[in-house]
Design a protein around this motif. Structure first.
Motif, PDB file in Angstrom:
ATOM      1  N   TYR A  33       0.846  -1.188   0.000  1.00 22.86           N
ATOM      2  CA  TYR A  33       0.000   0.000   0.000  1.00 22.86           C
ATOM      3  C   TYR A  33       0.889   1.247   0.000  1.00 22.86           C
ATOM      4  O   TYR A  33       1.930   1.256   0.662  1.00 22.86           O
ATOM      5  CB  TYR A  33      -0.872   0.066   1.263  1.00 22.86           C
ATOM      6  CG  TYR A  33      -1.939  -0.989   1.391  1.00 22.86           C
ATOM      7  CD1 TYR A  33      -3.249  -0.726   0.977  1.00 22.86           C
ATOM      8  CD2 TYR A  33      -1.654  -2.220   1.977  1.00 22.86           C
ATOM      9  CE1 TYR A  33      -4.248  -1.675   1.137  1.00 22.86           C
ATOM     10  CE2 TYR A  33      -2.643  -3.180   2.129  1.00 22.86           C
ATOM     11  CZ  TYR A  33      -3.941  -2.907   1.699  1.00 22.86           C
ATOM     12  OH  TYR A  33      -4.927  -3.851   1.856  1.00 22.86           O
ATOM     13  N   THR A  40      -8.503   7.376   2.771  1.00 15.02           N
ATOM     14  CA  THR A  40      -7.337   6.764   3.414  1.00 15.02           C
ATOM     15  C   THR A  40      -7.736   6.045   4.691  1.00 15.02           C
ATOM     16  O   THR A  40      -8.847   6.219   5.212  1.00 15.02           O
ATOM     17  CB  THR A  40      -6.281   7.826   3.776  1.00 15.02           C
ATOM     18  OG1 THR A  40      -6.815   8.686   4.798  1.00 15.02           O
ATOM     19  CG2 THR A  40      -5.879   8.649   2.562  1.00 15.02           C
ATOM     20  N   ASP A  89      -2.814   5.095   1.873  1.00 18.90           N
ATOM     21  CA  ASP A  89      -3.580   5.724   0.794  1.00 18.90           C
ATOM     22  C   ASP A  89      -4.323   4.652  -0.010  1.00 18.90           C
ATOM     23  O   ASP A  89      -3.705   3.770  -0.611  1.00 18.90           O
ATOM     24  CB  ASP A  89      -2.628   6.499  -0.121  1.00 18.90           C
ATOM     25  CG  ASP A  89      -3.362   7.423  -1.080  1.00 18.90           C
ATOM     26  OD1 ASP A  89      -4.602   7.323  -1.166  1.00 18.90           O
ATOM     27  OD2 ASP A  89      -2.695   8.261  -1.715  1.00 18.90           O
ATOM     28  N   CYS A  90      -5.641   4.729  -0.016  1.00 22.07           N
ATOM     29  CA  CYS A  90      -6.467   3.740  -0.723  1.00 22.07           C
ATOM     30  C   CYS A  90      -7.189   4.333  -1.927  1.00 22.07           C
ATOM     31  O   CYS A  90      -8.048   3.680  -2.523  1.00 22.07           O
ATOM     32  CB  CYS A  90      -7.502   3.148   0.246  1.00 22.07           C
ATOM     33  SG  CYS A  90      -6.785   2.412   1.732  1.00 22.07           S
ATOM     34  N   ARG A  91      -6.865   5.562  -2.294  1.00 21.34           N
ATOM     35  CA  ARG A  91      -7.630   6.251  -3.332  1.00 21.34           C
ATOM     36  C   ARG A  91      -7.469   5.633  -4.710  1.00 21.34           C
ATOM     37  O   ARG A  91      -8.396   5.646  -5.518  1.00 21.34           O
ATOM     38  CB  ARG A  91      -7.242   7.731  -3.355  1.00 21.34           C
ATOM     39  CG  ARG A  91      -7.706   8.495  -2.118  1.00 21.34           C
ATOM     40  CD  ARG A  91      -7.169   9.909  -2.060  1.00 21.34           C
ATOM     41  NE  ARG A  91      -5.718   9.937  -1.843  1.00 21.34           N
ATOM     42  CZ  ARG A  91      -5.035  11.045  -1.608  1.00 21.34           C
ATOM     43  NH1 ARG A  91      -5.658  12.220  -1.569  1.00 21.34           N
ATOM     44  NH2 ARG A  91      -3.721  10.994  -1.419  1.00 21.34           N
ATOM     45  N   SER A  92      -6.302   5.045  -4.967  1.00 20.58           N
ATOM     46  CA  SER A  92      -6.067   4.489  -6.310  1.00 20.58           C
ATOM     47  C   SER A  92      -6.890   3.236  -6.577  1.00 20.58           C
ATOM     48  O   SER A  92      -7.045   2.818  -7.729  1.00 20.58           O
ATOM     49  CB  SER A  92      -4.581   4.157  -6.479  1.00 20.58           C
ATOM     50  OG  SER A  92      -4.194   3.129  -5.577  1.00 20.58           O
ATOM     51  N   PHE A  93      -7.448   2.645  -5.538  1.00 20.69           N
ATOM     52  CA  PHE A  93      -8.208   1.403  -5.711  1.00 20.69           C
ATOM     53  C   PHE A  93      -9.570   1.642  -6.351  1.00 20.69           C
ATOM     54  O   PHE A  93     -10.279   0.697  -6.702  1.00 20.69           O
ATOM     55  CB  PHE A  93      -8.375   0.672  -4.378  1.00 20.69           C
ATOM     56  CG  PHE A  93      -7.069   0.393  -3.684  1.00 20.69           C
ATOM     57  CD1 PHE A  93      -5.924   0.094  -4.413  1.00 20.69           C
ATOM     58  CD2 PHE A  93      -6.974   0.438  -2.302  1.00 20.69           C
ATOM     59  CE1 PHE A  93      -4.709  -0.154  -3.780  1.00 20.69           C
ATOM     60  CE2 PHE A  93      -5.779   0.185  -1.653  1.00 20.69           C
ATOM     61  CZ  PHE A  93      -4.633  -0.100  -2.388  1.00 20.69           C
ATOM     62  N   LYS A  94      -9.931   2.918  -6.497  1.00 23.16           N
ATOM     63  CA  LYS A  94     -11.198   3.218  -7.163  1.00 23.16           C
ATOM     64  C   LYS A  94     -11.203   2.688  -8.593  1.00 23.16           C
ATOM     65  O   LYS A  94     -12.259   2.396  -9.154  1.00 23.16           O
ATOM     66  CB  LYS A  94     -11.446   4.724  -7.166  1.00 23.16           C
ATOM     67  CG  LYS A  94     -11.825   5.277  -5.788  1.00 23.16           C
ATOM     68  CD  LYS A  94     -12.190   6.755  -5.872  1.00 23.16           C
ATOM     69  CE  LYS A  94     -12.608   7.270  -4.504  1.00 23.16           C
ATOM     70  NZ  LYS A  94     -13.031   8.699  -4.547  1.00 23.16           N
ATOM     71  N   GLN A  95     -10.011   2.553  -9.202  1.00 20.81           N
ATOM     72  CA  GLN A  95      -9.946   2.010 -10.561  1.00 20.81           C
ATOM     73  C   GLN A  95     -10.371   0.549 -10.583  1.00 20.81           C
ATOM     74  O   GLN A  95     -10.743   0.015 -11.630  1.00 20.81           O
ATOM     75  CB  GLN A  95      -8.534   2.159 -11.130  1.00 20.81           C
ATOM     76  CG  GLN A  95      -7.489   1.344 -10.397  1.00 20.81           C
ATOM     77  CD  GLN A  95      -6.070   1.684 -10.847  1.00 20.81           C
ATOM     78  OE1 GLN A  95      -5.843   2.703 -11.488  1.00 20.81           O
ATOM     79  NE2 GLN A  95      -5.133   0.821 -10.505  1.00 20.81           N
ATOM     80  N   ASN A  96     -10.319  -0.098  -9.412  1.00 16.95           N
ATOM     81  CA  ASN A  96     -10.809  -1.465  -9.293  1.00 16.95           C
ATOM     82  C   ASN A  96     -12.248  -1.486  -8.753  1.00 16.95           C
ATOM     83  O   ASN A  96     -12.782  -2.562  -8.439  1.00 16.95           O
ATOM     84  CB  ASN A  96      -9.931  -2.281  -8.345  1.00 16.95           C
ATOM     85  CG  ASN A  96      -8.504  -2.414  -8.837  1.00 16.95           C
ATOM     86  OD1 ASN A  96      -7.751  -1.448  -8.794  1.00 16.95           O
ATOM     87  ND2 ASN A  96      -8.126  -3.605  -9.315  1.00 16.95           N
TER      88      ASN A  96
END
Length: 949
Positions: free
Chosen positions: A791, A844, A809-816
């Protein structure tokens, strides 16, 4: 190994674990880790000057000896505090049960259904006894609840065009003295003018927006307020009533008299006096004011399957969202105490409460009649539990105290006697005998209680209450014990697994720290008992203040604020008083970094300050140049800076001394938010970094348990120049020689739970406290080292280290197609409470492991997060039927005949091997918050009555 050393039991990592942890982090030892984490210029050069650490056995012996110095007299003082019977089934199964006292605030509703139901019972009790439409899940104490009522009425006055500019608030002279003091504190900064007077002769002029009445009055007189309230309404003046909760069993509910807000304390419902707290205050009002209402509301909603589910409703009302627009900074409630009070109502039910109220009233009537036979005049024409007599107060006091009895002496010849559920015939005869001895007469012996009613007929309650099944089903100990256990099983608390909430510090609440709370010579003392009866308490509290002075490097401490947010407010009010004392009362600008806790701007707004928000850098630090520009721009009016250290982003900012110096150069003071103090203790302190005042969250750094959202204690520690302004109390003087008026109702706030922090510091000592900070940093950086391979970690220090917490930071997982909420809910299937979600950065998780967690638990959590990361990789943006989106998975799902999911039942419930050994089952599926807000139900009424049409 010193097996009697408390530090060995409090700290999680074992000596044999350290090399593995250092190797994983990439350092050779603790010294290197601290060097790479901690700015060198702020390190303490010497160890804390504290007494040698005591073992658990030595501490418990010490606290018993200290407690023996308290004198537990029969208390008839009243003034909002009464001896109460804590039903043993509630004491053992809730008050002393870590399954209840170590839970976190129920933001993750799916694993908090038990506590939420207990709070719904509490709200129902309050709504039905007060006759109002809506109640919250508790506030801090009666006096601050009254101040919140004033603030609410001030806020909603703008809905009435005629009252837009009204700023006067009428306070009945019957109000409790501590409540008047808190109202004085809270009214002045926001421009409210208090007018204290007699409600019977009050002139309703147009510049009043509200009023508050005491029901019954402070000396026990029961007034019929219906006429006052009717006249006030005709003048568009709204009315709050501070009511005694037990009296409402016998008296007409304030809501039936037309009240707009009803406040009070539920201490009488099975909560020990504890020298002033903690006790759950209640706050009830009309549904039209629900969005201006302070505190938390528990509401009925449904989960994704349409099953009944509870959650915290209308969260957009909360101060951390409103920030500088907030009218309240309420953060910590008194959840554990509210749970106990609600369970007291469940255990006794309406008939039991009626019996208790009848017995209390009969005790007062019987005593009044017996005293009359001695020629002692009782002056209350109507009363519930308190009689007021005329006699020589000095003589009565001498004889009473010789008999270990306390009354309330309001002047030289006026004595109030407040009765309670513990009062027996023997007690009544002792009271009568005291007055007989004073008069030199033969006493009158009472053999039975008089059942006559000394309440106006039209004020005798006729409406029913607590008719719901829950209040009529659990009246045997077996039944209640099983009901409590049923609710406990629905809650994930610290006794099951780590709760790694950033900024919330869910550390061990050691049993040795908790045990003294059940001791009668600590929990049975009235906060206004004469000081010569409270030697043990005053010794302990003074010692705790000294310990906190040493820890912070400051010169004085006030223990009065009973939440962290109240500590913020108290600190700002001390700064305000300091500026006024120097003829600089115009200094009212408060600088607050944009990354600050939401309570910071809310507290500053309540203190009447103009809030200027300063920027943070892309690295998450305070933008020093922007701060410099704004400090210089506002130097003529600069009051203070509010700063959190380490930062809310979990970083020790190396520029902190430059920052504090900059504020001082421009005439301001530095307020340090103590939310992250557990990353300072023994290594640095607020005085060293240049602060002038800080609050400390004793329910975080100093081991008071969260209790599901309270009790909390938020004392302030101050530099020498602010000591004179520490808050006082109108009954028992505290604070400095230029003290501000009261912050809380009791002189020392929630004094009972201060025993926990006193025990924590006394048993750890200087070395143990420093180790606790070191191990908090070690655990956080160990988890960071494991998780950063999977992460992104949002902010780190100059050497790439975290402080005691980190932001994932978990924001990039929106692409999934995966949101941070999905990760939070999926963690429940792994047996964990989610870290802090979307604070201080949306999208986050903020993780804080604390020093109490051992290596095995740290690894289990990291394994869970890594496993979830692999599940995220397998998700796609157009797939809403996956193991993350469907989380959490309940036992009902797993045992249903049908399984309509594209993954196995084992994958849903047992994704890692360790889970099978100790599976925690969420009791509902994901809760529909929006549905609950559209259909607000905050009592035990069946949800069918409120369904959408």
């Amino acid at each position: 190994m010193k097996t009697d050393a408390f530090a060995l039991r409090h700290l999680g990592p074992r000596e044999s674990d350290l090399q593995h942890m250092f190797q994983t982090i990439g350092v050779k030892d603790m010294d290197q880790l601290l060097y790479e984490t901690f700015p060198d210029g702020i390190r303490l050069k010497n160890d804390l000057q504290l007494d040698p650490a005591l073992t658990e056995y030595e501490y418990l012996t010490h606290i018993q000896q200290l407690g023996a110095q308290n004198k537990v007299f029969k208390s008839y003082i009243g003034l909002g505090y009464h001896p109460a019977i804590v039903p043993p089934v509630i004491q053992r199964n809730i008050f002393e049960n870590p399954g209840w006292y170590t839970a976190y605030t129920p933001y993750q509703a799916e694993i908090a259904q038990g506590r939420l139901e207990a709070l719904l019972n509490y709200q129902t009790t309050v709504i039905e006894l007060t006759g109002m439409e809506i109640a919250n899940a508790s506030l801090l104490d009666e006096s601050t609840a009254a101040a919140e009522a004033m603030a609410l009425l001030f806020d909603v006055r703008t809905r009435d065009q005629k009252k837009n500019n009204a700023n006067k608030f009428f306070v009945s002279e019957e109000i409790l003295p501590q409540t008047l003091s808190v109202l004085e504190t809270r009214s002045t900064p926001i421009g409210i003018e208090l007018v204290v007077g007699n409600h019977e002769t009050f002139d309703f002029s147009e510049d009043f927006f509200g009023a508050i009445l005491q029901y019954p009055g402070k000396h026990g007189q029961v007034y019929d307020y219906a006429g006052f309230i009717h006249t006030a309404k005709s003048k568009e003046i709204k009315v709050a009533v501070a009511a005694d909760i037990l009296s409402l069993v016998k008296l007409t509910a304030p809501g039936e008299l037309g009240a707009d807000v009803v406040v009070g304390t539920t201490q009488r419902f099975g909560i020990p006096m504890g020298f002033g707290g903690p006790h759950a205050a209640f706050f009830a009002t009309k549904e039209e004011y629900k969005r201006s209402m302070p505190g938390r509301i528990i509401g009925v909603s449904q989960d994704v399957n349409g099953n009944r589910a509870l959650r915290m409703a209308l969260q957009t009302r909360e101060q951390h969202i409103k920030r500088e627009k907030a009218t309240s900074n309420i953060c910590t409630a008194q959840v554990l105490l509210a749970v106990m009070a609600g369970m007291y109502a469940v255990y006794h039910g309406p008939k039991g409460l009626q019996y208790i109220a009848d017995k209390v009233h009969a005790s007062a009537v019987t005593t009044a009649n017996a005293l009359a036979k001695l020629g002692i005049n009782q002056i209350n024409t109507a009363f519930f539990d308190t009689i007021t007599v005329k006699a020589d107060a000095a003589k009565v006091k001498a004889v009473a105290e010789n008999n270990e009895v306390n009354f309330y002496y309001s002047d030289n010849d006026t004595i109030s006697i407040s009765f309670n559920e513990t009062t027996s015939l023997n007690d009544i005869n002792q009271i009568v005998a005291i007055f007989a001895e004073v008069l030199g007469k033969e006493t009158v012996t009472v053999t039975t209680l008089d059942t006559a009613i000394h309440i106006q007929e039209k004020l005798v309650r006729t409406s029913t209450f607590l008719q719901h099944d829950v209040f009529n089903s659990h009246h045997s100990e077996t039944a209640l014990m099983r009901y409590i256990k049923k609710l406990e099983r629905k809650d994930l608390a610290l006794n099951h697994s780590m709760i790694s909430l950033g900024s919330c510090t869910m550390k061990l609440n050691a049993a040795a720290e908790m045990l003294p709370l059940s001791m009668a010579n600590w929990n049975s003392i009235h906060p206004f008992a004469p000081v010569n009866q409270t030697t043990g308490y005053l010794t302990m509290l003074k010692k705790l203040e000294e310990q906190l002075n040493v820890v912070t490097g400051f010169a004085g401490t006030s223990l009065q604020p009973n939440s962290g947010a109240q500590g913020e407010y108290a600190g700002l009010m001390a700064i305000r008083a300091y500026h006024i004392s120097r003829g600089e009362g115009h200094r009212n600008v408060c600088l607050i970094p944009s990354s600050a806790h939401g309570t910071n701007p809310a507290s500053a707004a309540m203190a009447g300050m103009d809030i200027i928000v300063t920027k943070t850098t892309p690295e998450g630090n305070i933008d020093v140049e922007d701060l410099r520009a704004k400090a210089i721009q506002h130097k003529d009016n600069l009051s203070c800076l509010m700063v959190t250290y380490p930062s809310t982003h979990g970083v020790y900012e190396s520029s902190i001394i430059e920052i504090t110096k900059l504020i001082h150069e421009n005439g301001g003071q530095v307020y340090m938010d103590g939310a992250n103090m557990n990353a300072q203790v023994g290594l640095t302190n607020p005085a060293t970094i240049g602060a002038d005042v800080c609050h400390l969250n004793l329910h975080k750094t100093f081991a008071i348990p969260h209790g599901g959202g309270g009790p909390g204690v938020g004392p302030i520690c101050v530099a020498p120049h602010l000591v004179p302004f520490l808050p006082t109390n109108p009954v028992i003087a505290t604070g400095g020689d230029q003290a501000i008026s009261a912050i809380s109702a009791a002189p020392y706030g929630s004094a009972l739970v201060c025993l926990i922090s006193y025990g924590y510091i006394t048993m750890l000592g200087a070395e143990g406290l420093k180790q606790a900070t070191q191990f908090a940093i070690l655990n956080a950086n160990y988890m960071k080292a494991r998780l950063e391979q999977h992460y992104p970690i949002l902010y780190t220090g100059e050497c790439g280290r975290a402080a005691h917490e980190m932001i994932v930071d978990c924001r990039s997982f929106k692409q999934n197609g995966i949101e941070v909420t999905d990760i939070a809910k999926r963690l429940m299937d792994y047996g964990f409470h989610a870290p802090t979600v979307s604070f201080p950065v949306a999208g986050t998780l903020m993780i804080e492991p604390t020093e109490s967690e051992n290596l095995g638990e740290l690894d289990r959590f990291c394994d869970a997060m890594i496993s979830i990361r692999k599940e995220i990789e397998n998700a796609t943006a157009d797939d809403t039927n996956n193991v993350l989106k469907n989380a959490p998975h309940t036992l009902a799902m797993l045992t249903a005949d049908r399984w309509d999911f594209p993954y196995s039942r084992e994958k849903a419930a047992y994704p890692l091997e360790y889970i099978a050994e100790n599976k925690f089952w969420p009791s509902v599926r994901r809760v529909d918050d929006a549905y609950g807000d559209r259909n607000l139900v905050c009592s035990c009424a069946p949800i069918e009555a409120y369904m959408e049409h």
